[in-house]
Design a protein around this motif. Structure first.
Motif, PDB file in Angstrom:
ATOM      1  N   ARG A 251       0.835  -1.203   0.000  1.00  0.00           N
ATOM      2  CA  ARG A 251       0.000   0.000   0.000  1.00  0.00           C
ATOM      3  C   ARG A 251       0.876   1.261   0.000  1.00  0.00           C
ATOM      4  O   ARG A 251       0.542   2.258  -0.656  1.00  0.00           O
ATOM      5  CB  ARG A 251      -0.945  -0.016   1.204  1.00  0.00           C
ATOM      6  CG  ARG A 251      -2.000  -1.104   1.122  1.00  0.00           C
ATOM      7  CD  ARG A 251      -2.863  -1.196   2.373  1.00  0.00           C
ATOM      8  NE  ARG A 251      -3.696  -2.375   2.319  1.00  0.00           N
ATOM      9  CZ  ARG A 251      -4.845  -2.463   1.675  1.00  0.00           C
ATOM     10  NH1 ARG A 251      -5.318  -1.399   1.028  1.00  0.00           N
ATOM     11  NH2 ARG A 251      -5.541  -3.575   1.664  1.00  0.00           N
ATOM     12  N   LEU A 254       2.152   1.634  -3.550  1.00  0.00           N
ATOM     13  CA  LEU A 254       1.107   2.146  -4.426  1.00  0.00           C
ATOM     14  C   LEU A 254       0.883   3.635  -4.188  1.00  0.00           C
ATOM     15  O   LEU A 254       0.686   4.414  -5.139  1.00  0.00           O
ATOM     16  CB  LEU A 254      -0.190   1.368  -4.203  1.00  0.00           C
ATOM     17  CG  LEU A 254      -1.361   1.725  -5.119  1.00  0.00           C
ATOM     18  CD1 LEU A 254      -1.025   1.400  -6.571  1.00  0.00           C
ATOM     19  CD2 LEU A 254      -2.628   0.979  -4.698  1.00  0.00           C
ATOM     20  N   ALA A 258       1.120   6.687  -6.856  1.00  0.00           N
ATOM     21  CA  ALA A 258       0.010   7.626  -7.033  1.00  0.00           C
ATOM     22  C   ALA A 258       0.504   9.069  -6.921  1.00  0.00           C
ATOM     23  O   ALA A 258       0.074   9.951  -7.673  1.00  0.00           O
ATOM     24  CB  ALA A 258      -1.079   7.339  -6.012  1.00  0.00           C
ATOM     25  N   ARG A 272      -3.779   6.025 -14.787  1.00  0.00           N
ATOM     26  CA  ARG A 272      -4.753   5.291 -13.976  1.00  0.00           C
ATOM     27  C   ARG A 272      -4.703   3.798 -14.294  1.00  0.00           C
ATOM     28  O   ARG A 272      -4.745   2.954 -13.379  1.00  0.00           O
ATOM     29  CB  ARG A 272      -6.168   5.837 -14.233  1.00  0.00           C
ATOM     30  CG  ARG A 272      -7.268   5.058 -13.509  1.00  0.00           C
ATOM     31  CD  ARG A 272      -7.131   5.155 -11.997  1.00  0.00           C
ATOM     32  NE  ARG A 272      -7.822   4.101 -11.291  1.00  0.00           N
ATOM     33  CZ  ARG A 272      -8.633   4.303 -10.248  1.00  0.00           C
ATOM     34  NH1 ARG A 272      -8.859   5.537  -9.806  1.00  0.00           N
ATOM     35  NH2 ARG A 272      -9.206   3.291  -9.642  1.00  0.00           N
ATOM     36  N   LEU A 275      -1.705   2.315 -12.568  1.00  0.00           N
ATOM     37  CA  LEU A 275      -1.915   2.131 -11.130  1.00  0.00           C
ATOM     38  C   LEU A 275      -2.814   0.931 -10.856  1.00  0.00           C
ATOM     39  O   LEU A 275      -2.568   0.151  -9.925  1.00  0.00           O
ATOM     40  CB  LEU A 275      -2.523   3.400 -10.525  1.00  0.00           C
ATOM     41  CG  LEU A 275      -1.602   4.619 -10.441  1.00  0.00           C
ATOM     42  CD1 LEU A 275      -2.390   5.858 -10.043  1.00  0.00           C
ATOM     43  CD2 LEU A 275      -0.469   4.364  -9.452  1.00  0.00           C
ATOM     44  N   ASP A 276      -3.864   0.776 -11.654  1.00  0.00           N
ATOM     45  CA  ASP A 276      -4.755  -0.381 -11.485  1.00  0.00           C
ATOM     46  C   ASP A 276      -4.005  -1.684 -11.733  1.00  0.00           C
ATOM     47  O   ASP A 276      -4.219  -2.692 -11.037  1.00  0.00           O
ATOM     48  CB  ASP A 276      -5.942  -0.282 -12.451  1.00  0.00           C
ATOM     49  CG  ASP A 276      -6.937   0.805 -12.053  1.00  0.00           C
ATOM     50  OD1 ASP A 276      -6.905   1.243 -10.881  1.00  0.00           O
ATOM     51  OD2 ASP A 276      -7.735   1.226 -12.916  1.00  0.00           O
ATOM     52  N   ALA A 279      -1.707  -2.397  -8.784  1.00  0.00           N
ATOM     53  CA  ALA A 279      -2.512  -2.824  -7.640  1.00  0.00           C
ATOM     54  C   ALA A 279      -2.907  -4.296  -7.768  1.00  0.00           C
ATOM     55  O   ALA A 279      -2.828  -5.065  -6.799  1.00  0.00           O
ATOM     56  CB  ALA A 279      -3.756  -1.954  -7.526  1.00  0.00           C
ATOM     57  N   ASP A 288      -8.362   0.469  -3.479  1.00  0.00           N
ATOM     58  CA  ASP A 288      -7.081   0.851  -2.885  1.00  0.00           C
ATOM     59  C   ASP A 288      -6.385   1.917  -3.727  1.00  0.00           C
ATOM     60  O   ASP A 288      -5.694   2.792  -3.191  1.00  0.00           O
ATOM     61  CB  ASP A 288      -6.179  -0.377  -2.737  1.00  0.00           C
ATOM     62  CG  ASP A 288      -6.744  -1.400  -1.762  1.00  0.00           C
ATOM     63  OD1 ASP A 288      -7.141  -1.002  -0.656  1.00  0.00           O
ATOM     64  OD2 ASP A 288      -6.797  -2.587  -2.120  1.00  0.00           O
ATOM     65  N   VAL A 289      -6.557   1.845  -5.050  1.00  0.00           N
ATOM     66  CA  VAL A 289      -6.004   2.880  -5.923  1.00  0.00           C
ATOM     67  C   VAL A 289      -6.704   4.208  -5.662  1.00  0.00           C
ATOM     68  O   VAL A 289      -6.061   5.268  -5.560  1.00  0.00           O
ATOM     69  CB  VAL A 289      -6.146   2.481  -7.407  1.00  0.00           C
ATOM     70  CG1 VAL A 289      -5.597   3.588  -8.316  1.00  0.00           C
ATOM     71  CG2 VAL A 289      -5.419   1.168  -7.683  1.00  0.00           C
ATOM     72  N   ASP A 290      -8.034   4.145  -5.522  1.00  0.00           N
ATOM     73  CA  ASP A 290      -8.795   5.364  -5.227  1.00  0.00           C
ATOM     74  C   ASP A 290      -8.305   6.003  -3.934  1.00  0.00           C
ATOM     75  O   ASP A 290      -8.118   7.227  -3.852  1.00  0.00           O
ATOM     76  CB  ASP A 290     -10.285   5.039  -5.115  1.00  0.00           C
ATOM     77  CG  ASP A 290     -10.888   4.565  -6.437  1.00  0.00           C
ATOM     78  OD1 ASP A 290     -10.354   4.956  -7.497  1.00  0.00           O
ATOM     79  OD2 ASP A 290     -11.877   3.817  -6.399  1.00  0.00           O
TER      80      ASP A 290
END
Length: 389
Positions: A251, A254, A258, A272, A275-276, A279, A288-290
């Motif tokens: 986390r 990540l 971000a 995006r 990142l997805d 993750a 978790d990305v949000d």
């Protein structure tokens, strides 16, 4: 018996040609497997299989006192003899002593060709899965059973049976090794996080610099190979990290990515998607990305482990494995882009491009020893595109 590349299978038949036992395992050749399009075995599968030295005793127990039978006996017997001699063991195996279902076909199936497929078809047997040790062994066993029925009792090779029963095998300890079968079609490897234990107590603030450094290199091509997953699990265990600790590090990683994506206050669709993808590889969710993006917008996030790795002109790149197009094409393309192409991996090598990132080739072993990233050609093409911008 059958022995296509990287695997071995043994079928036992009784005097009437009935199957009484079968055994099969992948074999780790500790080297590159060659074109996977032919044999269908991935390097990741073979790497986790036992080497022949560990199987030698058990295999000897399966062969002791029995007639060695194979389709093209000369090939299989020569292979077995070479493998045992590599271990300085002299088994009672000879290409000329045993039964060859290919040679016997000249008498029992005179219209058949030499291949196992042709002989099975001439015998009225259904097609079998080619380039599979177990299926090849089963097909050869069925051929022998057909020959036994046609030959009558006693069979004309009684002397061969008697000689095999009396052949002296050297004493070999049978190591307790679990055979490793081929993965079923569509098999999905469990996420490497599932292999980590839940330790108590957990670390309040896990210090995972070594783990994060390895993770950086593993995610360079946005793919975690089986070799990299094994290395991540081993590193986590060496550091005493429990699954919850690794989850915390993931986390944090990540969140760092971000923050980098939002440095210009714009999140593109490509960023995006990236990142997805990261993750998912780390066992995290879209939510978790949000959360990572919201945290990055609300506060400055430290970025000690963001991957700013890029190819630079003059970097040394090495290629390994059977590639399409040919490796010479990739090497010339690299030189045109201003990279140096190395013949072997050294400490100065910047990147190893492997047809299979789990390769057991000598180059891949050196790359892992020197912490040189190993990537697939598709990922390398993306890096090359970044270099040419």
């Amino acid at each position: 018996m059958a022995r296509p590349r990287g695997r071995v299978a043994v079928i036992h038949l009784d005097d009437a040609g009935q199957l009484t036992h079968e055994w099969c395992s992948l074999v780790n050749p500790d080297r590159d497997l060659g074109p996977q399009l032919i044999h269908g075995i991935s390097a990741a599968e073979a790497r986790r299989a036992p080497q022949f030295s560990r199987l030698a005793g058990h295999l000897a127990g399966l062969l002791r006192g029995r007639v060695l039978v194979a389709h093209n006996l000369h090939f299989d017997a020569a292979f077995l003899l070479a493998e045992y001699r590599r271990l300085q063991i002299e088994p009672p195996i000879s290409p000329g002593e045993g039964l060859c279902t290919m040679r016997l076909a000249a008498h029992f199936l005179p219209s058949a060709g030499r291949s196992l497929h042709d002989c099975c078809r001439a015998a009225g047997m259904p097609p079998h899965q080619a380039h599979s040790a177990l299926h090849d062994a089963r097909a050869a066993a069925q051929l022998l059973a057909r020959y036994l029925r046609d030959a009558g009792t006693p069979p004309p090779w009684t002397s061969v049976i008697d000689a095999a029963a009396a052949a002296p095998w050297p004493p070999l300890a049978a190591e307790a090794v679990v055979p490793v079968p081929r993965r079923e079609l569509g098999h999905r490897e469990e996420h490497f996080l599932a292999r980590l234990v839940d330790r108590l107590p957990r670390l309040r603030e896990p210090q995972g610099d070594a783990y994060l450094d390895l993770l950086d290199r593993a995610l360079l091509d946005r793919h975690i190979s089986d070799s990299e997953a094994d290395a991540l699990v081993a590193t986590a265990e060496d550091l005493g990290l429990a699954r919850v600790d690794v989850d915390h590090l993931h986390r944090t990683y990540l969140a760092s990515l971000a923050a980098v994506a939002l440095e210009d206050n714009v999140l593109t669709s490509a960023e995006r998607h990236d990142l997805d993808q990261v993750a998912s590889l780390l066992g995290l969710q879209v939510s978790d990305v949000d959360h990572a993006l919201k945290t990055a917008r609300d506060a400055d996030v430290a970025r000690p482990h963001t991957n700013g790795w890029r190819l630079q002109p003059g970097d040394v790149v090495v290629f390994t494995g059977a590639m399409e197009p040919a490796r010479s094409f990739w090497e010339e393309d690299a030189r045109t882009a201003g990279l140096q192409v190395g013949d072997n991996v050294t400490k100065k090598t910047r990147l190893l491009v492997a047809a299979d990132p789990d390769s057991m080739s000598g180059k891949a072993k050196k790359a892992r020893q020197y912490a040189v990233p190993v990537v697939h050609p598709i990922a390398y093409q993306r890096m090359l595109a970044d270099l040419n911008r």
